[in-house]
Design a protein around this motif. Sequence first.
Motif, PDB file in Angstrom:
ATOM      1  N   CYS A  63       0.782  -1.186  -0.206  1.00  0.00           N
ATOM      2  CA  CYS A  63       0.071  -0.287  -0.027  1.00  0.00           C
ATOM      3  C   CYS A  63       0.749   1.320  -0.039  1.00  0.00           C
ATOM      4  N   MET A  64       0.839   1.949  -1.148  1.00  0.00           N
ATOM      5  CA  MET A  64       1.657   3.101  -1.139  1.00  0.00           C
ATOM      6  C   MET A  64       0.736   4.555  -0.621  1.00  0.00           C
ATOM      7  N   SER A  65       0.627   4.417   0.684  1.00  0.00           N
ATOM      8  CA  SER A  65      -0.124   5.341   1.482  1.00  0.00           C
ATOM      9  C   SER A  65       0.334   6.708   1.460  1.00  0.00           C
ATOM     10  N   LEU A  66      -0.283   7.804   1.836  1.00  0.00           N
ATOM     11  CA  LEU A  66       0.203   9.062   1.888  1.00  0.00           C
ATOM     12  C   LEU A  66       1.437   9.026   2.716  1.00  0.00           C
ATOM     13  N   ASN A  67       1.284   8.402   4.030  1.00  0.00           N
ATOM     14  CA  ASN A  67       2.497   8.421   4.878  1.00  0.00           C
ATOM     15  C   ASN A  67       3.807   7.940   4.182  1.00  0.00           C
ATOM     16  N   ARG A  68       3.592   6.904   3.541  1.00  0.00           N
ATOM     17  CA  ARG A  68       4.819   5.998   2.618  1.00  0.00           C
ATOM     18  C   ARG A  68       5.312   7.151   1.692  1.00  0.00           C
ATOM     19  N   ILE A  69       4.123   7.588   0.920  1.00  0.00           N
ATOM     20  CA  ILE A  69       4.555   8.665  -0.098  1.00  0.00           C
ATOM     21  C   ILE A  69       5.530   9.898   0.570  1.00  0.00           C
ATOM     22  N   MET A  70       4.964  10.409   1.450  1.00  0.00           N
ATOM     23  CA  MET A  70       5.837  11.455   2.359  1.00  0.00           C
ATOM     24  C   MET A  70       7.131  10.991   2.782  1.00  0.00           C
ATOM     25  N   LEU A  71       7.345   9.856   3.053  1.00  0.00           N
ATOM     26  CA  LEU A  71       8.469   9.241   3.750  1.00  0.00           C
ATOM     27  C   LEU A  71       9.369   9.105   2.625  1.00  0.00           C
ATOM     28  N   TYR A  72       8.943   8.581   1.621  1.00  0.00           N
ATOM     29  CA  TYR A  72       9.859   7.934   0.434  1.00  0.00           C
ATOM     30  C   TYR A  72      10.422   9.208  -0.335  1.00  0.00           C
ATOM     31  N   ASP A  73       9.351  10.066  -0.306  1.00  0.00           N
ATOM     32  CA  ASP A  73       9.481  11.307  -1.229  1.00  0.00           C
ATOM     33  C   ASP A  73      10.852  12.285  -0.516  1.00  0.00           C
ATOM     34  N   LEU A 117      11.945  -1.630   4.741  1.00  0.00           N
ATOM     35  CA  LEU A 117      12.129  -1.137   6.121  1.00  0.00           C
ATOM     36  C   LEU A 117      10.729  -0.638   6.906  1.00  0.00           C
ATOM     37  N   SER A 118      10.589  -0.744   8.040  1.00  0.00           N
ATOM     38  CA  SER A 118       9.223  -0.277   8.629  1.00  0.00           C
ATOM     39  C   SER A 118       9.306   1.264   8.237  1.00  0.00           C
ATOM     40  N   ASP A 119       7.989   1.770   8.656  1.00  0.00           N
ATOM     41  CA  ASP A 119       8.017   3.446   8.289  1.00  0.00           C
ATOM     42  C   ASP A 119       8.663   4.006   9.522  1.00  0.00           C
ATOM     43  N   SER A 120       8.560   3.524  10.462  1.00  0.00           N
ATOM     44  CA  SER A 120       9.270   4.273  11.770  1.00  0.00           C
ATOM     45  C   SER A 120      10.818   4.068  11.602  1.00  0.00           C
ATOM     46  N   LYS A 121      11.307   2.874  10.950  1.00  0.00           N
ATOM     47  CA  LYS A 121      12.802   2.882  10.838  1.00  0.00           C
ATOM     48  C   LYS A 121      13.127   3.842   9.653  1.00  0.00           C
ATOM     49  N   ILE A 134      15.663   9.417   8.592  1.00  0.00           N
ATOM     50  CA  ILE A 134      15.425  10.722   8.282  1.00  0.00           C
ATOM     51  C   ILE A 134      16.059  11.624   9.473  1.00  0.00           C
ATOM     52  N   MET A 135      15.534  11.413  10.678  1.00  0.00           N
ATOM     53  CA  MET A 135      15.720  12.086  11.808  1.00  0.00           C
ATOM     54  C   MET A 135      17.283  11.858  11.970  1.00  0.00           C
ATOM     55  N   GLU A 136      18.007  10.860  11.890  1.00  0.00           N
ATOM     56  CA  GLU A 136      19.386  10.725  12.092  1.00  0.00           C
ATOM     57  C   GLU A 136      20.226  11.604  10.918  1.00  0.00           C
ATOM     58  N   SER A 137      19.562  11.792   9.858  1.00  0.00           N
ATOM     59  CA  SER A 137      20.293  12.415   8.752  1.00  0.00           C
ATOM     60  C   SER A 137      20.008  13.935   9.178  1.00  0.00           C
ATOM     61  N   LEU A 138      19.031  14.286   9.601  1.00  0.00           N
ATOM     62  CA  LEU A 138      18.790  15.689  10.151  1.00  0.00           C
ATOM     63  C   LEU A 138      19.651  15.943  11.148  1.00  0.00           C
TER      64      LEU A 138
END
Length: 159
Positions: free
Chosen positions: A33-43, A140-144, A149-153
């Motif tokens: 499922c390419m959900s809104l949350n996954r789209i935002m994460l992957y984008d 990977l899980s969405d939380s991972k 992203i947080m580590e990179s920031l």
Amino acid sequence: MIEELNLVNRDLILNSIRILTLISEFESKKSFCMSLNRIMLYDFFMKFPRTMIPAKEKNEEKKDFNEFYSYFHWQPDREEYNLYLSYLISKDLIERTILKNDFCFHINEKGKEVLGKFKSSYSNELTILAKYIKHNISKLSDSKVEGMIMESLEGIHNE
């Protein structure tokens, strides 16, 4: 006024093409499922590849100054992403379905046809990034992914 409208339209189209390319790569993963949350994460990876994807994966070492300093916060604007997805739906390039109580977005035939007409180094780069995300990040899980992203920031704020 017209110039400002042109900038808004250009950004809408460029962001929508990037998202359409991302969604298209997951066409073969029917149960995914390419959900809104996954789209935002992957984008986030699509928007900031030089920062988010290891240099060894891209065969390049240079940092992009504009990308490096374009972070202002994590937590994308959901309304903005809904605008991009609504635009793609209105142009009949993607479809929205419900899977396991979540909206999922899928490319359709017209969307594939439109993407097939793009022949540029930018569209090629987007396709390569989408393939990388499909094969490496989507496992990977969405939380991972959000943790990455947080580590990179944090790394950027410390530089």
